[in-house]
Design an enzyme around this catalytic site. Structure first.
Site, PDB file in Angstrom:
ATOM      1  N   GLY A   1       0.776  -1.238   0.000  1.00 32.89           N
ATOM      2  CA  GLY A   1       0.000   0.000   0.000  1.00 32.89           C
ATOM      3  C   GLY A   1       0.808   1.288   0.000  1.00 32.89           C
ATOM      4  O   GLY A   1       0.372   2.305  -0.529  1.00 32.89           O
TER       5      GLY A   1
ATOM      6  N   GLU B   1       4.453   3.828   5.897  1.00 28.93           N
ATOM      7  CA  GLU B   1       3.211   3.050   5.809  1.00 28.93           C
ATOM      8  C   GLU B   1       2.116   3.920   5.192  1.00 28.93           C
ATOM      9  O   GLU B   1       2.121   5.150   5.361  1.00 28.93           O
ATOM     10  CB  GLU B   1       2.843   2.614   7.239  1.00 28.93           C
ATOM     11  CG  GLU B   1       1.573   1.846   7.417  1.00 28.93           C
ATOM     12  CD  GLU B   1       1.574   0.491   6.724  1.00 28.93           C
ATOM     13  OE1 GLU B   1       1.570   0.490   5.485  1.00 28.93           O
ATOM     14  OE2 GLU B   1       1.534  -0.534   7.420  1.00 28.93           O
ATOM     15  N   ASP B   2       1.184   3.295   4.480  1.00 25.34           N
ATOM     16  CA  ASP B   2       0.078   4.079   3.908  1.00 25.34           C
ATOM     17  C   ASP B   2      -0.976   4.410   4.955  1.00 25.34           C
ATOM     18  O   ASP B   2      -1.441   5.539   5.034  1.00 25.34           O
ATOM     19  CB  ASP B   2      -0.548   3.375   2.689  1.00 25.34           C
ATOM     20  CG  ASP B   2      -1.040   1.969   3.003  1.00 25.34           C
ATOM     21  OD1 ASP B   2      -0.662   1.404   4.049  1.00 25.34           O
ATOM     22  OD2 ASP B   2      -1.806   1.429   2.182  1.00 25.34           O
TER      23      ASP B   2
ATOM     24  N   ASP C   1      -4.500   1.297  10.986  1.00 23.16           N
ATOM     25  CA  ASP C   1      -5.904   1.021  11.311  1.00 23.16           C
ATOM     26  C   ASP C   1      -5.947   0.475  12.745  1.00 23.16           C
ATOM     27  O   ASP C   1      -5.936   1.253  13.709  1.00 23.16           O
ATOM     28  CB  ASP C   1      -6.405   0.016  10.264  1.00 23.16           C
ATOM     29  CG  ASP C   1      -7.902  -0.107  10.201  1.00 23.16           C
ATOM     30  OD1 ASP C   1      -8.521  -0.231  11.268  1.00 23.16           O
ATOM     31  OD2 ASP C   1      -8.462  -0.072   9.102  1.00 23.16           O
TER      32      ASP C   1
ATOM     33  N   LYS D   1      -6.252   6.081  11.234  1.00 28.39           N
ATOM     34  CA  LYS D   1      -7.642   5.937  11.689  1.00 28.39           C
ATOM     35  C   LYS D   1      -7.617   5.634  13.185  1.00 28.39           C
ATOM     36  O   LYS D   1      -7.726   4.475  13.589  1.00 28.39           O
ATOM     37  CB  LYS D   1      -8.312   4.753  10.981  1.00 28.39           C
ATOM     38  CG  LYS D   1      -8.916   5.026   9.638  1.00 28.39           C
ATOM     39  CD  LYS D   1      -9.703   3.774   9.214  1.00 28.39           C
ATOM     40  CE  LYS D   1     -10.084   3.837   7.765  1.00 28.39           C
ATOM     41  NZ  LYS D   1     -10.758   2.578   7.335  1.00 28.39           N
TER      42      LYS D   1
ATOM     43  N   PHE E   1     -13.983   3.560   4.451  1.00 29.88           N
ATOM     44  CA  PHE E   1     -13.100   2.766   3.599  1.00 29.88           C
ATOM     45  C   PHE E   1     -12.543   3.640   2.497  1.00 29.88           C
ATOM     46  O   PHE E   1     -13.279   4.137   1.650  1.00 29.88           O
ATOM     47  CB  PHE E   1     -13.820   1.564   3.013  1.00 29.88           C
ATOM     48  CG  PHE E   1     -12.858   0.524   2.531  1.00 29.88           C
ATOM     49  CD1 PHE E   1     -12.459  -0.501   3.366  1.00 29.88           C
ATOM     50  CD2 PHE E   1     -12.298   0.611   1.261  1.00 29.88           C
ATOM     51  CE1 PHE E   1     -11.517  -1.433   2.949  1.00 29.88           C
ATOM     52  CE2 PHE E   1     -11.363  -0.318   0.833  1.00 29.88           C
ATOM     53  CZ  PHE E   1     -10.973  -1.345   1.675  1.00 29.88           C
ATOM     54  N   VAL E   2     -11.227   3.830   2.520  1.00 31.64           N
ATOM     55  CA  VAL E   2     -10.597   4.728   1.545  1.00 31.64           C
ATOM     56  C   VAL E   2      -9.704   3.949   0.582  1.00 31.64           C
ATOM     57  O   VAL E   2      -9.121   2.919   0.939  1.00 31.64           O
ATOM     58  CB  VAL E   2      -9.779   5.845   2.232  1.00 31.64           C
ATOM     59  CG1 VAL E   2     -10.697   6.798   2.971  1.00 31.64           C
ATOM     60  CG2 VAL E   2      -8.726   5.269   3.180  1.00 31.64           C
TER      61      VAL E   2
ATOM     62  N   ASP F   1      -5.923   0.049  -1.635  1.00 33.26           N
ATOM     63  CA  ASP F   1      -6.732  -0.772  -2.539  1.00 33.26           C
ATOM     64  C   ASP F   1      -8.000  -1.322  -1.915  1.00 33.26           C
ATOM     65  O   ASP F   1      -8.188  -1.293  -0.700  1.00 33.26           O
ATOM     66  CB  ASP F   1      -5.887  -1.968  -3.005  1.00 33.26           C
ATOM     67  CG  ASP F   1      -5.735  -3.028  -1.915  1.00 33.26           C
ATOM     68  OD1 ASP F   1      -5.410  -2.651  -0.768  1.00 33.26           O
ATOM     69  OD2 ASP F   1      -5.964  -4.206  -2.199  1.00 33.26           O
TER      70      ASP F   1
ATOM     71  N   ARG G   1      -5.523   1.276  -6.577  1.00 30.87           N
ATOM     72  CA  ARG G   1      -4.255   1.790  -6.074  1.00 30.87           C
ATOM     73  C   ARG G   1      -3.712   2.933  -6.932  1.00 30.87           C
ATOM     74  O   ARG G   1      -2.975   3.783  -6.452  1.00 30.87           O
ATOM     75  CB  ARG G   1      -3.184   0.677  -6.038  1.00 30.87           C
ATOM     76  CG  ARG G   1      -3.418  -0.400  -4.986  1.00 30.87           C
ATOM     77  CD  ARG G   1      -2.142  -1.212  -4.797  1.00 30.87           C
ATOM     78  NE  ARG G   1      -2.362  -2.521  -4.192  1.00 30.87           N
ATOM     79  CZ  ARG G   1      -2.417  -2.757  -2.886  1.00 30.87           C
ATOM     80  NH1 ARG G   1      -2.314  -1.772  -2.043  1.00 30.87           N
ATOM     81  NH2 ARG G   1      -2.589  -3.983  -2.426  1.00 30.87           N
TER      82      ARG G   1
HETATM   83  C1  PRP Z   1      -2.930  -2.478   5.188  1.00 32.73           C
HETATM   84  C2  PRP Z   1      -2.033  -1.284   5.361  1.00 32.73           C
HETATM   85  C3  PRP Z   1      -1.274  -1.599   6.626  1.00 32.73           C
HETATM   86  C4  PRP Z   1      -2.262  -2.420   7.415  1.00 32.73           C
HETATM   87  C5  PRP Z   1      -2.894  -1.555   8.452  1.00 32.73           C
HETATM   88  O1  PRP Z   1      -2.214  -3.469   4.535  1.00 32.73           O
HETATM   89  O2  PRP Z   1      -1.169  -1.118   4.262  1.00 32.73           O
HETATM   90  O3  PRP Z   1      -0.091  -2.333   6.385  1.00 32.73           O
HETATM   91  O4  PRP Z   1      -3.267  -2.899   6.500  1.00 32.73           O
HETATM   92  O5  PRP Z   1      -3.788  -2.299   9.217  1.00 32.73           O
HETATM   93  P1  PRP Z   1      -3.649  -2.489  10.772  1.00 32.73           P
HETATM   94  O6  PRP Z   1      -3.261  -1.177  11.384  1.00 32.73           O
HETATM   95  O7  PRP Z   1      -5.056  -2.918  11.169  1.00 32.73           O
HETATM   96  O8  PRP Z   1      -2.651  -3.575  11.041  1.00 32.73           O
HETATM   97  P2  PRP Z   1      -2.917  -4.668   3.750  1.00 32.73           P
HETATM   98  O9  PRP Z   1      -2.827  -5.905   4.608  1.00 32.73           O
HETATM   99  O10 PRP Z   1      -4.281  -4.261   3.293  1.00 32.73           O
HETATM  100  O11 PRP Z   1      -1.958  -4.878   2.522  1.00 32.73           O
HETATM  101  P3  PRP Z   1      -1.498  -3.846   1.367  1.00 32.73           P
HETATM  102  O12 PRP Z   1      -0.530  -2.883   1.991  1.00 32.73           O
HETATM  103  O13 PRP Z   1      -0.835  -4.741   0.373  1.00 32.73           O
HETATM  104  O14 PRP Z   1      -2.715  -3.159   0.811  1.00 32.73           O
END
Ligand code: PRP
Length: 183
Positions: free
Chosen positions: A48, A103-104, A107, A135, A156-157, A163, A169
Protein backbone atom coordinates in the site's frame (compact mmCIF):
# COMPACT_ATOMS: atom_id res chain seq x y z
CA UNK A 1 -11.76 -2.19 -14.07
CA UNK A 2 -11.99 0.80 -16.37
CA UNK A 3 -11.38 4.39 -15.26
CA UNK A 4 -15.11 4.97 -15.72
CA UNK A 5 -15.96 2.09 -13.38
CA UNK A 6 -13.53 3.48 -10.79
CA UNK A 7 -15.14 6.91 -10.95
CA UNK A 8 -18.59 5.43 -10.54
CA UNK A 9 -17.60 3.59 -7.38
CA UNK A 10 -16.22 6.68 -5.65
CA UNK A 11 -18.47 8.49 -3.20
CA UNK A 12 -16.22 11.48 -2.67
CA UNK A 13 -12.63 12.64 -2.82
CA UNK A 14 -11.17 12.97 0.66
CA UNK A 15 -7.74 14.31 -0.35
CA UNK A 16 -6.84 15.62 -3.79
CA UNK A 17 -3.54 15.15 -5.56
CA UNK A 18 -2.56 18.66 -4.41
CA UNK A 19 -3.59 18.02 -0.79
CA UNK A 20 -1.42 14.92 -0.77
CA UNK A 21 1.55 16.63 -2.44
CA UNK A 22 1.48 19.42 0.16
CA UNK A 23 1.32 16.90 3.01
CA UNK A 24 4.19 14.88 1.55
CA UNK A 25 6.35 18.03 1.41
CA UNK A 26 5.45 18.85 5.03
CA UNK A 27 6.33 15.35 6.25
CA UNK A 28 9.57 15.34 4.26
CA UNK A 29 10.61 18.65 5.85
CA UNK A 30 10.04 17.28 9.34
CA UNK A 31 11.98 14.12 8.50
CA UNK A 32 14.83 16.19 7.04
CA UNK A 33 15.17 18.13 10.29
CA UNK A 34 15.07 15.01 12.47
CA UNK A 35 17.49 12.88 10.44
CA UNK A 36 20.05 15.42 9.25
CA UNK A 37 23.52 13.84 9.58
CA UNK A 38 22.11 10.43 10.55
CA UNK A 39 22.48 7.08 8.83
CA UNK A 40 18.92 6.48 7.64
CA UNK A 41 17.29 3.42 6.13
CA UNK A 42 13.82 4.19 4.74
CA UNK A 43 11.66 1.09 4.48
CA UNK A 44 8.53 0.92 2.35
CA UNK A 45 5.78 -1.28 3.80
CA UNK A 46 4.40 -3.03 0.71
CA UNK A 47 2.13 -2.91 -1.07
CA UNK A 48 0.00 0.00 0.00
CA UNK A 49 2.79 2.48 0.75
CA UNK A 50 4.63 2.16 -2.56
CA UNK A 51 3.32 5.38 -4.11
CA UNK A 52 3.57 7.43 -0.91
CA UNK A 53 7.09 6.07 -0.35
CA UNK A 54 8.25 6.99 -3.85
CA UNK A 55 6.99 10.55 -3.43
CA UNK A 56 8.25 10.95 0.15
CA UNK A 57 11.84 9.82 -0.41
CA UNK A 58 12.13 12.13 -3.42
CA UNK A 59 10.77 15.07 -1.39
CA UNK A 60 13.33 14.43 1.37
CA UNK A 61 16.72 16.12 1.27
CA UNK A 62 18.44 13.73 3.68
CA UNK A 63 19.97 10.81 1.86
CA UNK A 64 18.48 7.45 2.77
CA UNK A 65 19.20 3.90 1.80
CA UNK A 66 15.90 2.40 0.70
CA UNK A 67 14.45 -1.04 1.26
CA UNK A 68 11.02 -2.62 1.52
CA UNK A 69 9.13 -5.12 3.60
CA UNK A 70 5.90 -6.97 3.01
CA UNK A 71 4.48 -7.83 6.39
CA UNK A 72 1.18 -9.12 7.64
CA UNK A 73 -0.08 -9.80 11.11
CA UNK A 74 -3.40 -11.11 9.83
CA UNK A 75 -2.47 -14.62 8.64
CA UNK A 76 -5.40 -15.97 6.65
CA UNK A 77 -8.07 -14.38 8.77
CA UNK A 78 -9.42 -10.91 9.39
CA UNK A 79 -8.14 -10.71 12.96
CA UNK A 80 -4.51 -10.23 13.73
CA UNK A 81 -2.66 -13.14 15.23
CA UNK A 82 -0.27 -10.55 16.68
CA UNK A 83 2.76 -12.17 15.09
CA UNK A 84 4.20 -10.59 11.99
CA UNK A 85 4.95 -12.79 9.01
CA UNK A 86 7.16 -11.54 6.20
CA UNK A 87 6.19 -11.97 2.58
CA UNK A 88 9.40 -10.08 1.94
CA UNK A 89 11.82 -9.20 4.71
CA UNK A 90 14.06 -6.14 4.97
CA UNK A 91 17.30 -7.23 3.32
CA UNK A 92 19.45 -4.40 4.67
CA UNK A 93 21.50 -4.91 7.83
CA UNK A 94 19.85 -2.31 10.10
CA UNK A 95 21.97 -2.89 13.21
CA UNK A 96 23.07 0.47 14.61
CA UNK A 97 21.21 2.41 11.92
CA UNK A 98 18.10 4.61 12.02
CA UNK A 99 15.06 2.97 10.44
CA UNK A 100 12.03 4.85 9.15
CA UNK A 101 9.09 2.61 8.26
CA UNK A 102 6.82 4.24 5.70
CA UNK A 103 3.21 3.05 5.81
CA UNK A 104 0.08 4.08 3.91
CA UNK A 105 -2.44 3.65 6.73
CA UNK A 106 -2.63 2.61 10.35
CA UNK A 107 -5.90 1.02 11.31
CA UNK A 108 -5.92 -1.41 14.25
CA UNK A 109 -2.20 -0.71 14.76
CA UNK A 110 -1.42 -4.42 14.95
CA UNK A 111 0.74 -4.62 11.83
CA UNK A 112 2.95 -1.70 12.83
CA UNK A 113 3.22 -2.80 16.46
CA UNK A 114 4.32 -6.28 15.39
CA UNK A 115 6.67 -5.01 12.69
CA UNK A 116 8.42 -2.42 14.85
CA UNK A 117 8.78 -5.03 17.60
CA UNK A 118 10.38 -7.47 15.15
CA UNK A 119 12.78 -4.90 13.71
CA UNK A 120 13.88 -3.74 17.17
CA UNK A 121 15.22 -7.26 17.78
CA UNK A 122 17.82 -6.47 15.11
CA UNK A 123 19.23 -3.67 17.28
CA UNK A 124 18.81 -0.63 15.05
CA UNK A 125 19.73 2.78 16.49
CA UNK A 126 16.02 3.70 16.25
CA UNK A 127 12.79 2.66 14.57
CA UNK A 128 10.19 5.27 13.69
CA UNK A 129 7.01 5.15 11.62
CA UNK A 130 5.70 7.61 9.08
CA UNK A 131 2.08 6.94 8.07
CA UNK A 132 0.21 8.98 5.51
CA UNK A 133 -3.18 8.11 6.99
CA UNK A 134 -4.29 7.28 10.50
CA UNK A 135 -7.64 5.94 11.69
CA UNK A 136 -7.29 6.38 15.46
CA UNK A 137 -10.90 5.32 16.09
CA UNK A 138 -9.99 1.78 14.93
CA UNK A 139 -6.98 1.32 17.17
CA UNK A 140 -6.92 -1.79 19.36
CA UNK A 141 -3.57 -0.99 20.93
CA UNK A 142 -1.79 2.19 21.94
CA UNK A 143 0.29 2.41 18.79
CA UNK A 144 1.08 5.90 17.53
CA UNK A 145 3.10 6.85 14.47
CA UNK A 146 5.96 9.32 14.80
CA UNK A 147 4.85 11.19 11.67
CA UNK A 148 1.22 11.23 10.57
CA UNK A 149 -0.15 12.84 7.43
CA UNK A 150 -3.91 12.91 7.86
CA UNK A 151 -6.22 11.58 10.56
CA UNK A 152 -9.31 10.16 8.91
CA UNK A 153 -12.70 8.88 10.11
CA UNK A 154 -13.63 5.20 9.99
CA UNK A 155 -14.46 5.05 6.30
CA UNK A 156 -13.10 2.77 3.60
CA UNK A 157 -10.60 4.73 1.54
CA UNK A 158 -8.80 3.86 -1.67
CA UNK A 159 -6.36 5.47 -4.06
CA UNK A 160 -2.75 6.67 -3.90
CA UNK A 161 -1.66 3.11 -3.16
CA UNK A 162 -4.63 2.00 -1.08
CA UNK A 163 -6.73 -0.77 -2.54
CA UNK A 164 -9.92 -2.74 -2.39
CA UNK A 165 -9.18 -6.25 -3.56
CA UNK A 166 -6.11 -5.06 -5.40
CA UNK A 167 -7.97 -2.30 -7.29
CA UNK A 168 -7.92 1.51 -7.09
CA UNK A 169 -4.26 1.79 -6.07
CA UNK A 170 -3.45 3.90 -9.15
CA UNK A 171 -5.88 6.74 -8.41
CA UNK A 172 -3.94 9.95 -7.71
CA UNK A 173 -6.38 11.12 -5.02
CA UNK A 174 -7.58 9.41 -1.84
CA UNK A 175 -11.27 8.63 -2.07
CA UNK A 176 -14.11 7.21 -0.02
CA UNK A 177 -15.81 4.35 -1.82
CA UNK A 178 -19.55 4.23 -2.22
CA UNK A 179 -20.82 1.99 0.56
CA UNK A 180 -22.08 -0.90 -1.61
CA UNK A 181 -18.66 -1.10 -3.26
CA UNK A 182 -16.72 -1.23 0.00
CA UNK A 183 -18.75 -3.97 1.65
C1 PRP B 1 -2.93 -2.48 5.19
C2 PRP B 1 -2.03 -1.28 5.36
C3 PRP B 1 -1.27 -1.60 6.63
C4 PRP B 1 -2.26 -2.42 7.41
C5 PRP B 1 -2.89 -1.55 8.45
O1 PRP B 1 -2.21 -3.47 4.53
O2 PRP B 1 -1.17 -1.12 4.26
O3 PRP B 1 -0.09 -2.33 6.39
O4 PRP B 1 -3.27 -2.90 6.50
O5 PRP B 1 -3.79 -2.30 9.22
P1 PRP B 1 -3.65 -2.49 10.77
O6 PRP B 1 -3.26 -1.18 11.38
O7 PRP B 1 -5.06 -2.92 11.17
O8 PRP B 1 -2.65 -3.58 11.04
P2 PRP B 1 -2.92 -4.67 3.75
O9 PRP B 1 -2.83 -5.90 4.61
O10 PRP B 1 -4.28 -4.26 3.29
O11 PRP B 1 -1.96 -4.88 2.52
P3 PRP B 1 -1.50 -3.85 1.37
O12 PRP B 1 -0.53 -2.88 1.99
O13 PRP B 1 -0.84 -4.74 0.37
O14 PRP B 1 -2.71 -3.16 0.81
Amino acid sequence: MTEKDARRAIERVLFTKDDIAAKVRELASRIDVDYRGKDLVAVCVLNGAMIFFADLIRAMSVPAEVDSVCASSYGNGTRSCGTVTFGKDVGTDIRGRHVLLVEDIIDSGLTMAALTEELKKREPASVRVCALLDKPSRRVNGFTADYTGFEIPDEFVVGYGLDLGGKYRCLDSICVLAREKSE
